[in-house]
Design an enzyme around this catalytic site. Structure first.
Site, short mmCIF file in Angstrom:
data_model
loop_
_atom_site.label_atom_id
_atom_site.label_comp_id
_atom_site.label_asym_id
_atom_site.label_seq_id
_atom_site.Cartn_x
_atom_site.Cartn_y
_atom_site.Cartn_z
N HIS A 1 0.85 -1.19 0.00
CA HIS A 1 0.00 0.00 0.00
C HIS A 1 0.89 1.24 0.00
O HIS A 1 2.08 1.18 0.33
CB HIS A 1 -0.90 0.00 1.23
CG HIS A 1 -2.00 -1.00 1.18
ND1 HIS A 1 -3.12 -0.90 1.97
CD2 HIS A 1 -2.17 -2.12 0.44
CE1 HIS A 1 -3.93 -1.92 1.72
NE2 HIS A 1 -3.37 -2.68 0.80
N GLU B 1 1.13 3.89 1.93
CA GLU B 1 1.77 4.26 3.19
C GLU B 1 2.93 3.32 3.52
O GLU B 1 3.99 3.77 3.96
CB GLU B 1 0.76 4.24 4.34
CG GLU B 1 -0.34 5.27 4.21
CD GLU B 1 -1.56 4.77 3.41
OE1 GLU B 1 -2.61 5.42 3.50
OE2 GLU B 1 -1.46 3.75 2.70
N CYS C 1 -5.86 2.46 5.76
CA CYS C 1 -6.59 1.23 6.09
C CYS C 1 -6.04 0.67 7.41
O CYS C 1 -5.03 1.16 7.92
CB CYS C 1 -6.42 0.21 4.96
SG CYS C 1 -4.80 -0.59 4.93
N CYS D 1 -2.26 -0.26 7.19
CA CYS D 1 -1.39 0.92 7.13
C CYS D 1 -1.39 1.68 8.45
O CYS D 1 -0.36 2.22 8.86
CB CYS D 1 -1.81 1.82 5.98
SG CYS D 1 -1.52 1.05 4.36
#
Length: 157
Positions: free
Chosen positions: A54, A56, A84, A87
């Site tokens: 992801h 991040e 999310c 993250c």
């Protein structure tokens, strides 16, 4: 445009660039320290076949590599969307000073990126989760913990 808005724009640009290069979903992130970008990331889940790639996480990895540190003390994270649960965990482990996010969970859910089901899974008993969890061989698995407590040259974190 303020510096903070410019950093958010950089996160958005990372999202757009990654999306347009078919690297993954429409998410971008930058890590800033002392007014300078020290880490950049965008979602690369589909291009790397890595469900943890992801924006991040990729930005945190880049910043930690560039800063030669496993923590982001003194840093701020600018992410194009509210993180999310995965993250969020990565952010807390990295320990930045602050997080700024652009769009939110509802915005993401509206385009098919809904992580509400994960939040609902967390409080469930292990046996009731959609992916069941079962503890196995705890006595064996405790060995590394026991050795860690004895290790004299460990790096605490």
């Amino acid at each position: 445009m303020t510096d903070k808005e410019q950093f958010m724009k950089e996160a958005v640009n990372a999202a757009l660039k990654g999306m347009n290069n078919n690297e993954g979903g429409p998410f971008g992130c930058v890590v800033v320290k002392d007014g300078k970008i020290v880490g950049r990331g965008n979602n690369k889940v589909t291009s790397t076949n890595d469900p943890t790639a992801h924006a991040e996480v990729t930005a945190i990895r880049d910043a930690c590599k560039n800063l030669d540190s496993f923590q982001l003390d003194g840093c701020e994270i600018y992410t194009s969307c509210e993180p999310c649960p995965m993250c969020l965990g990565a952010i807390y482990w990295a320990r930045p000073d602050k997080v700024y996010y652009g769009s939110n969970q509802v915005d993401a859910a509206n385009i098919g990126f809904d992580d509400e089901f994960i939040y609902k899974e967390i409080p469930l008993p292990y046996s009731e989760r959609s992916i069941p969890f079962e503890q196995l061989a705890r006595e064996v698995a405790l060995e590394p913990f026991q050795e860690w407590t004895k290790k004299m040259d460990k790096t605490e974190y």
